[in-house]
Scaffold this motif. Structure first.
Motif, PDB file in Angstrom:
ATOM      1  N   LYS A 256       0.792  -1.225   0.000  1.00  0.00           N
ATOM      2  CA  LYS A 256       0.000   0.000   0.000  1.00  0.00           C
ATOM      3  C   LYS A 256       0.827   1.280   0.000  1.00  0.00           C
ATOM      4  CE  LYS A 256      -3.705  -2.242   2.660  1.00  0.00           C
ATOM      5  NZ  LYS A 256      -4.469  -2.210   3.936  1.00  0.00           N
ATOM      6  N   SER A 257       2.009   1.243   0.605  1.00  0.00           N
ATOM      7  CA  SER A 257       2.766   2.489   0.760  1.00  0.00           C
ATOM      8  C   SER A 257       4.251   2.209   0.889  1.00  0.00           C
ATOM      9  CB  SER A 257       2.278   3.242   2.006  1.00  0.00           C
ATOM     10  OG  SER A 257       2.509   2.461   3.178  1.00  0.00           O
ATOM     11  N   GLN A 258       5.033   3.281   0.924  1.00  0.00           N
ATOM     12  CA  GLN A 258       6.462   3.153   1.173  1.00  0.00           C
ATOM     13  C   GLN A 258       6.932   4.338   2.006  1.00  0.00           C
ATOM     14  OE1 GLN A 258       8.271   3.052  -2.747  1.00  0.00           O
ATOM     15  NE2 GLN A 258       8.519   5.276  -2.770  1.00  0.00           N
ATOM     16  N   LYS A 259       7.957   4.090   2.835  1.00  0.00           N
ATOM     17  CA  LYS A 259       8.487   5.125   3.714  1.00  0.00           C
ATOM     18  C   LYS A 259      10.006   5.004   3.767  1.00  0.00           C
ATOM     19  CE  LYS A 259       4.336   5.358   6.613  1.00  0.00           C
ATOM     20  NZ  LYS A 259       3.927   6.691   6.141  1.00  0.00           N
ATOM     21  N   VAL A 260      10.669   6.145   3.984  1.00  0.00           N
ATOM     22  CA  VAL A 260      12.125   6.185   4.091  1.00  0.00           C
ATOM     23  C   VAL A 260      12.502   6.331   5.558  1.00  0.00           C
ATOM     24  CG1 VAL A 260      14.221   7.455   3.501  1.00  0.00           C
ATOM     25  CG2 VAL A 260      12.412   7.153   1.792  1.00  0.00           C
ATOM     26  N   LEU A 261      13.400   5.454   6.024  1.00  0.00           N
ATOM     27  CA  LEU A 261      13.866   5.510   7.407  1.00  0.00           C
ATOM     28  C   LEU A 261      15.189   6.240   7.488  1.00  0.00           C
ATOM     29  CD1 LEU A 261      13.272   1.900   8.824  1.00  0.00           C
ATOM     30  CD2 LEU A 261      11.796   3.894   9.007  1.00  0.00           C
ATOM     31  N   LEU A 262      15.367   6.992   8.578  1.00  0.00           N
ATOM     32  CA  LEU A 262      16.623   7.632   8.907  1.00  0.00           C
ATOM     33  C   LEU A 262      17.229   6.909  10.106  1.00  0.00           C
ATOM     34  CD1 LEU A 262      15.547  11.382   8.553  1.00  0.00           C
ATOM     35  CD2 LEU A 262      16.685   9.919   6.852  1.00  0.00           C
ATOM     36  N   PRO A 263      18.538   7.074  10.347  1.00  0.00           N
ATOM     37  CA  PRO A 263      19.168   6.383  11.481  1.00  0.00           C
ATOM     38  C   PRO A 263      18.434   6.658  12.795  1.00  0.00           C
ATOM     39  CG  PRO A 263      20.843   7.330  10.080  1.00  0.00           C
ATOM     40  CD  PRO A 263      19.531   7.829   9.554  1.00  0.00           C
ATOM     41  N   GLY A 264      18.216   5.588  13.560  1.00  0.00           N
ATOM     42  CA  GLY A 264      17.519   5.725  14.830  1.00  0.00           C
ATOM     43  C   GLY A 264      16.015   5.601  14.715  1.00  0.00           C
ATOM     44  N   GLN A 265      15.527   5.289  13.517  1.00  0.00           N
ATOM     45  CA  GLN A 265      14.088   5.120  13.324  1.00  0.00           C
ATOM     46  C   GLN A 265      13.752   3.644  13.080  1.00  0.00           C
ATOM     47  OE1 GLN A 265      13.057   7.795  10.069  1.00  0.00           O
ATOM     48  NE2 GLN A 265      12.448   9.377  11.533  1.00  0.00           N
ATOM     49  N   GLN A 266      12.483   3.314  13.317  1.00  0.00           N
ATOM     50  CA  GLN A 266      11.991   1.954  13.131  1.00  0.00           C
ATOM     51  C   GLN A 266      10.644   2.006  12.418  1.00  0.00           C
ATOM     52  OE1 GLN A 266      10.178  -0.577  16.463  1.00  0.00           O
ATOM     53  NE2 GLN A 266      12.208  -1.498  16.235  1.00  0.00           N
ATOM     54  N   SER A 267      10.494   1.143  11.422  1.00  0.00           N
ATOM     55  CA  SER A 267       9.187   1.012  10.789  1.00  0.00           C
ATOM     56  C   SER A 267       8.467  -0.180  11.390  1.00  0.00           C
ATOM     57  CB  SER A 267       9.324   0.832   9.273  1.00  0.00           C
ATOM     58  OG  SER A 267       9.913  -0.414   8.965  1.00  0.00           O
ATOM     59  N   LEU A 268       7.162  -0.056  11.460  1.00  0.00           N
ATOM     60  CA  LEU A 268       6.320  -1.100  12.035  1.00  0.00           C
ATOM     61  C   LEU A 268       5.220  -1.408  11.027  1.00  0.00           C
ATOM     62  CD1 LEU A 268       6.238  -2.530  14.856  1.00  0.00           C
ATOM     63  CD2 LEU A 268       4.370  -0.992  15.421  1.00  0.00           C
ATOM     64  N   LEU A 269       5.220  -2.645  10.512  1.00  0.00           N
ATOM     65  CA  LEU A 269       4.200  -3.046   9.555  1.00  0.00           C
ATOM     66  C   LEU A 269       3.232  -4.001  10.234  1.00  0.00           C
ATOM     67  CD1 LEU A 269       2.983  -3.172   6.728  1.00  0.00           C
ATOM     68  CD2 LEU A 269       4.615  -5.000   6.180  1.00  0.00           C
ATOM     69  N   THR A 270       2.013  -3.529  10.440  1.00  0.00           N
ATOM     70  CA  THR A 270       0.950  -4.346  11.012  1.00  0.00           C
ATOM     71  C   THR A 270      -0.055  -4.663   9.917  1.00  0.00           C
ATOM     72  OG1 THR A 270      -0.373  -2.430  11.655  1.00  0.00           O
ATOM     73  CG2 THR A 270       1.267  -3.216  13.240  1.00  0.00           C
ATOM     74  N   ASP A 271      -1.146  -5.295  10.302  1.00  0.00           N
ATOM     75  CA  ASP A 271      -2.197  -5.586   9.319  1.00  0.00           C
ATOM     76  C   ASP A 271      -2.850  -4.310   8.803  1.00  0.00           C
ATOM     77  OD1 ASP A 271      -1.808  -8.298   9.570  1.00  0.00           O
ATOM     78  OD2 ASP A 271      -3.313  -8.525  11.138  1.00  0.00           O
ATOM     79  N   ASP A 272      -2.763  -3.239   9.617  1.00  0.00           N
ATOM     80  CA  ASP A 272      -3.461  -2.001   9.281  1.00  0.00           C
ATOM     81  C   ASP A 272      -2.636  -1.047   8.432  1.00  0.00           C
ATOM     82  OD1 ASP A 272      -4.779  -2.006  12.629  1.00  0.00           O
ATOM     83  OD2 ASP A 272      -5.678  -2.812  10.792  1.00  0.00           O
ATOM     84  N   ALA A 273      -1.355  -0.878   8.781  1.00  0.00           N
ATOM     85  CA  ALA A 273      -0.589   0.166   8.110  1.00  0.00           C
ATOM     86  C   ALA A 273       0.900   0.017   8.373  1.00  0.00           C
ATOM     87  CB  ALA A 273      -1.061   1.538   8.571  1.00  0.00           C
TER      88      ALA A 273
END
Length: 361
Positions: A256-273
């Motif tokens: 559905k989407s894409q995001k760019v991470l910077l140092p010290g960040q975390q992405s979280l992919l759940t069923d919703d978003a």
């Protein structure tokens, strides 16, 4: 009365001794002794323990480790009666050693190699590359022919109680956690992208190559980088896929989407978003560095981590959504040590029977 006092002192000293680490370069012995003495005095007087503020991660962590795990949001340590050292004196009928280096390499032709049993040195050759096992437990790919065009895919897999490191032919390093699998090309020479597929958890140190992005695919997301350090946790029995960036930048995308991470960040992919938040980097890569680090972690998540590393089945008949714990424990300890640390909270007890662990309370 005197005997009760002695029992209290022994219990407190046990905790101080049991959870002190002897391999912490950032803390001098005198500082550790001073901190331990302060914690011990607080235990005897029934005071709440406030860790000394410091910019060094371990210094505040030493307090948590010395007293066991704190029940975050539910109890402060002075609410766990020192006169009732819950779990500390439990004797387990059997114990289980921690996990170790080990994995299975499956070559493109289907041949399987048990890396725990394989001798050091050259273990296989494929078109354009040779594969070796080092004395310190690494799998290393070395390019023999950079002009090779044959695309062969190998798979490195671990079971519960194993982890392993592989150095790919481009120089990228991958640490594979327990119960994980990674599939990758044996030779990147003629590829426009360096694609690997992951099931489970791995830490990546990707060699820089602007002309050939490095892509990590899981069942529900894709991470693309040019050269960076990051961790991907994609276990199927966890609630979300976590991608934690330590260095460089990565692009994380799902359907559905894409995001760019910077140092010290975390992405979280759940069923919703797919979302981004500030990361606790030390906690995310603790498994690779030889520790369990829990910071306000859900009890069930902790049990799953323990089960994977010690190759045990853990059953808990109760639902404990509000039980969250914080603390640091070395992964080199036997299972009983980890369970005793959890028992210090006074909330739970454990029983080990063979490879099965039961939560009693």
């Amino acid at each position: 009365m005197e005997r009760k006092r002695n029992d209290e002192e022994q219990a407190a000293k046990y905790r101080l001794h049991y959870f002190r680490r002897n391999d912490v370069p950032a803390l001098t012995e005198s500082e550790l002794e001073e901190e331990s003495a302060r914690i011990y005095q607080s235990l005897m007087e029934g005071h709440a323990i406030q860790p000394v503020k410091s910019s060094r991660l371990w210094y505040s962590g030493a307090a948590a480790a010395a007293v066991g795990l704190i029940v975050a949001g539910l109890f402060y340590f002075n609410e766990v009666p020192v006169s009732k050292p819950t779990g500390v004196q439990v004797v387990y009928s059997n114990d289980i050693a921690p996990g170790k280096l080990g994995a299975t390499l499956t070559l493109a032709n289907g041949k399987k190699i048990d890396l725990s049993a394989a001798a050091n040195g050259l273990i296989a050759e494929q078109e354009g590359v040779s594969i070796s096992k080092t004395s310190d437990g690494k799998l290393v790919y070395t390019i023999k022919d950079s002009k090779s065009t044959n695309q062969e895919f190998n798979t490195l897999s671990t079971v519960n109680g194993q982890q392993y490191e592989v150095i790919l032919p481009d120089g990228s390093k991958i640490w594979l956690n327990a119960a994980s699998t990674i599939t990758y090309p044996a030779n990147f020479a003629k590829l426009n992208k360096r694609k690997v597929e992951l099931n489970g958890e791995a830490y990546f140190e990707v060699a820089k190559d602007k002309s050939r992005p490095f892509v990590v695919r899981t069942d529900r997301q894709e991470v693309e980088v040019l050269g960076t350090h990051f961790n991907v946790n994609s276990y199927g029995n966890e609630d979300a896929i976590k991608t934690t960036l330590l260095e460089g930048s990565v692009r994380v995308s799902d359907s559905k989407s894409q995001k760019v991470l910077l140092p010290g960040q975390q992405s979280l992919l759940t069923d919703d978003a797919l979302s981004i938040s500030k990361a606790d980097v030390d906690e995310a890569v603790a498994w690779k560095n030889g520790d369990f680090i829990f910071k306000d972690e859900a009890f069930n998540t902790i049990l799953r981590q323990i089960a994977r590393w010690y190759n045990v089945e853990i059953s808990d008949s109760k639902d404990r959504p509000d039980l969250r714990l914080s603390g640091t424990i070395s992964k080199s300890k036997n299972l009983s040590t980890v369970l005793k640390a959890l028992e210090v909270t006074g909330e739970i007890k454990f029983k080990i029977e063979g490879k099965r662990v039961t939560v009693l309370e």
